[in-house]
Design a protein around this motif. Structure first.
Motif, short mmCIF file in Angstrom:
data_model
loop_
_atom_site.label_atom_id
_atom_site.label_comp_id
_atom_site.label_asym_id
_atom_site.label_seq_id
_atom_site.Cartn_x
_atom_site.Cartn_y
_atom_site.Cartn_z
N VAL A 79 -0.57 2.33 -12.34
CA VAL A 79 0.06 1.24 -11.59
C VAL A 79 -0.18 1.41 -10.09
N GLY A 80 -0.08 2.64 -9.59
CA GLY A 80 -0.33 2.89 -8.18
C GLY A 80 -1.74 2.55 -7.76
N VAL A 81 -2.72 2.97 -8.56
CA VAL A 81 -4.12 2.67 -8.26
C VAL A 81 -4.38 1.17 -8.36
N LEU B 201 0.82 -1.20 0.00
CA LEU B 201 0.00 0.00 0.00
C LEU B 201 0.86 1.26 0.00
N GLY B 202 1.98 1.21 0.71
CA GLY B 202 2.90 2.35 0.73
C GLY B 202 3.53 2.58 -0.63
N ILE B 203 3.96 1.51 -1.29
CA ILE B 203 4.54 1.63 -2.63
C ILE B 203 3.52 2.18 -3.60
N SER B 204 2.29 1.70 -3.52
CA SER B 204 1.25 2.19 -4.43
C SER B 204 0.96 3.67 -4.17
N GLY C 138 1.21 9.09 -6.04
CA GLY C 138 1.55 10.48 -5.72
C GLY C 138 2.58 11.06 -6.66
N LYS C 139 3.58 10.27 -7.02
CA LYS C 139 4.62 10.73 -7.95
C LYS C 139 4.02 11.04 -9.31
N GLY C 140 3.23 10.12 -9.85
CA GLY C 140 2.64 10.33 -11.16
C GLY C 140 1.70 11.52 -11.20
N LEU C 141 0.81 11.60 -10.22
CA LEU C 141 -0.18 12.67 -10.19
C LEU C 141 0.48 14.04 -9.98
N ALA D 45 3.14 10.45 -20.35
CA ALA D 45 2.79 9.03 -20.42
C ALA D 45 3.40 8.27 -19.24
N ILE D 46 4.63 8.61 -18.88
CA ILE D 46 5.27 7.98 -17.72
C ILE D 46 4.47 8.29 -16.46
N ASP D 47 4.05 9.55 -16.33
CA ASP D 47 3.26 9.94 -15.16
C ASP D 47 1.92 9.20 -15.12
N ALA D 48 1.29 9.06 -16.29
CA ALA D 48 0.01 8.34 -16.35
C ALA D 48 0.20 6.87 -15.98
#
Length: 123
Positions: free
Chosen positions: A109-111, A60-63, A68-71, A101-104
């Motif tokens: 992946v996080g979600v 959950l922490g990694i996700s 957060g990084k992508g958004l 695209a990397i951010d998306a």
């Protein structure tokens, strides 16, 4: 230094006398008290539940970090482009891939990781 690392008995008494008063169990109403069985079995049950899925909270922490990084990176890039920040562009690339695209991908992946972890690792 050696005195700091070991407990000196003469220091223990003043520390113990300054502790907060804990009410006697005889003064408390009976319905407030838990039986010995309830407290020990509850703790064992909690420990067993935590040991079933030891990777739940790290995943959950990694996700959360990925999401957060992508958004945040996507929002910062869009804000920079909207205020005409010098050098900011929606078509920026990193190693041949568009930055947005990397951010998306990070957001998705996080979600997905959080959703999978939450659904499969329920107590």
């Amino acid at each position: 230094r050696a005195e700091v690392e070991r407990l000196r008995p003469e220091l223990a008494q003043p520390i113990l006398t300054q502790r907060m008063y804990r009410p006697n169990t005889l003064e408390l109403p009976k319905e407030w008290l838990l039986s010995e069985e309830e407290t020990s079995s509850g703790m064992l049950e909690r420990l067993e539940n935590e040991s079933k899925y030891p990777l739940k909270f790290p995943l959950l922490g990694i996700s959360l970090v990925l999401f957060g990084k992508g958004l945040s990176d996507a929002l910062i890039t869009i804000i920079k482009v909207n205020i005409d920040f010098p050098g900011a562009s929606l078509s920026e690339q990193f190693m041949g891939l568009p930055v947005l695209a990397i951010d998306a991908v990070c957001v998705v992946v996080g979600v997905a990781l959080a959703s999978w972890t939450w659904k499969t690792m329920k107590d």
